[in-house]
Enzyme design. Structure first.
Site, PDB file in Angstrom:
ATOM      1  N   LYS A 111     -83.807  -3.498 -32.012  1.00  0.00           N
ATOM      2  CA  LYS A 111     -83.395  -3.669 -32.710  1.00  0.00           C
ATOM      3  C   LYS A 111     -83.840  -2.940 -34.397  1.00  0.00           C
ATOM      4  CE  LYS A 111     -78.234  -4.520 -29.871  1.00  0.00           C
ATOM      5  NZ  LYS A 111     -77.619  -5.280 -30.305  1.00  0.00           N
ATOM      6  N   LYS A 192     -76.748   4.880 -19.635  1.00  0.00           N
ATOM      7  CA  LYS A 192     -75.461   4.225 -19.513  1.00  0.00           C
ATOM      8  C   LYS A 192     -74.900   4.769 -19.944  1.00  0.00           C
ATOM      9  CE  LYS A 192     -75.011   0.119 -20.665  1.00  0.00           C
ATOM     10  NZ  LYS A 192     -75.128  -1.687 -21.031  1.00  0.00           N
ATOM     11  N   LYS A 195     -71.236   3.874 -26.565  1.00  0.00           N
ATOM     12  CA  LYS A 195     -70.107   4.445 -27.710  1.00  0.00           C
ATOM     13  C   LYS A 195     -71.589   4.679 -28.668  1.00  0.00           C
ATOM     14  CE  LYS A 195     -67.930   0.933 -28.900  1.00  0.00           C
ATOM     15  NZ  LYS A 195     -68.054  -0.131 -26.725  1.00  0.00           N
TER      16      LYS A 195
END
Length: 327
Positions: A111, A192, A195
């Site tokens: 991130k 996977k 969202k």
């Protein structure tokens, strides 16, 4: 009864992976364990999010969890920020965690990659997660593969704390379901369902209209050899559909695969099974949404129950580390 704890960020509409990989197991656990479930809104602050949207998402997540079957009479459901001991415990743990441990966290590396300015909260996020777990003396923590490293940090911090200050914190164990733990994207079965990835046809939301669920399943990527068999490596798309039907109907993937000869028949049954699986959830959620005051009351009760446990653990840890107890 053993103590189990898990948490979920208020990150928007929940999808099938959230439900089958985690929430349905939470519902089962509340009958067999002393279960604590937390909506981790403090974790959401590591990202840019509009304050009004965060409040809405937190309320909506509570609606989803209650509709999915979490029962405040059988578990403790609460919002993380409603229990101030989470922030207090985080500071105690930050004072025994090391920079090296946090730099090794895979999610932080991913991130923060390519960013000139990285929030401190993103760096220390795993310590807050450790506090979430250790505050409740959790013996078992259901986690996905992507959170195993964070749970290992919680274990290490508990062991280190106990070694330095005496037996104080419970060292938790991970629990990962074998089937349904990883629901894959219908269009990209190598990754996977999520969202955070823009894949409208690959992601089934738990509040999707039944017609949309069936359409998405029918358009799911499979392969061209025409043989129905369960093989994650060679046939990831088809195997994902097999697993979805298996986990929806309580069968094994091998049993499901052996019952079909044509892809179309399998897809039809997967779509119908998912619609029926999610139907009670959609109906219950509509009932709850009609009375938002009830949800707020249930969360307040949950926060009181959670704080009674968290406060005792924090005070125990604070005394052990040398802080003067309040009069």
């Amino acid at each position: 009864m053993s103590r189990v704890l898990s948490g979920l960020q208020p990150s928007g509409d929940l999808h099938l992976g959230n439900y089958l990989g985690a929430i349905r197991n939470w519902v089962a656990d509340q009958g067999a364990h002393d279960a604590f479930y937390c909506i981790v809104d403090l974790h959401a602050l590591t990202l840019d999010i509009d304050p009004a949207e965060l409040r809405t998402r937190t309320h909506e997540t509570a609606l989803d969890l209650l509709a999915a079957g979490l029962d405040p009479a059988r578990c403790t459901l609460f919002v993380q920020s409603h229990v101030p001991e989470h922030a207090q415990m985080t500071w105690l743990l930050e004072c025994i965690a090391t920079m090296g441990e946090l730099r090794r966290m895979t999610q932080f590396k991913e991130k923060s990659a390519g960013n000139d300015s990285v929030r401190v909260g993103l760096f220390t996020y795993p310590v807050l997660m450790s506090a979430d777990i250790l505050l409740y003396d959790a013996e078992r923590v259901p986690v996905g593969d992507d959170q195993r490293q964070h749970l290992e940090l919680a274990r290490e911090l508990a062991i280190r704390f106990n070694h330095r200050f005496g037996p104080t914190l419970v060292v938790p164990e991970a629990s990962i379901p074998s089937v349904g733990a990883r629901v894959m994207d219908l269009q990209h079965p190598e990754r996977k369902m999520s969202k955070s990835v823009n894949s409208p046809l690959g992601t089934i939301l738990i509040l999707d209209d039944p017609a949309d669920i069936i359409r998405k399943v029918k358009k799911a990527v499979t392969d061209t050899d025409g043989e129905v068999r369960y093989d994650r490596e060679a046939k990831p798309g088809l195997s994902n559909l097999v697993e979805l039907l298996a986990v929806s109907t309580g069968r094994t993937p091998a049993d499901v695969a052996g019952a079909y000869e044509r892809y179309g028949d399998l897809k039809n049954d997967v779509g119908e099974a998912l619609v029926e699986l999610l139907r009670p959830l959609r109906e219950r959620r509509a009932e709850l949404a009609a009375d938002p005051g009830e949800v707020a009351d249930l969360l307040a009760v949950g926060a009181d129950k959670a704080r009674s446990t968290a406060s005792a653990t924090y005070q125990r840890a604070a005394r052990a580390i040398g802080l003067l107890s309040p009069a």
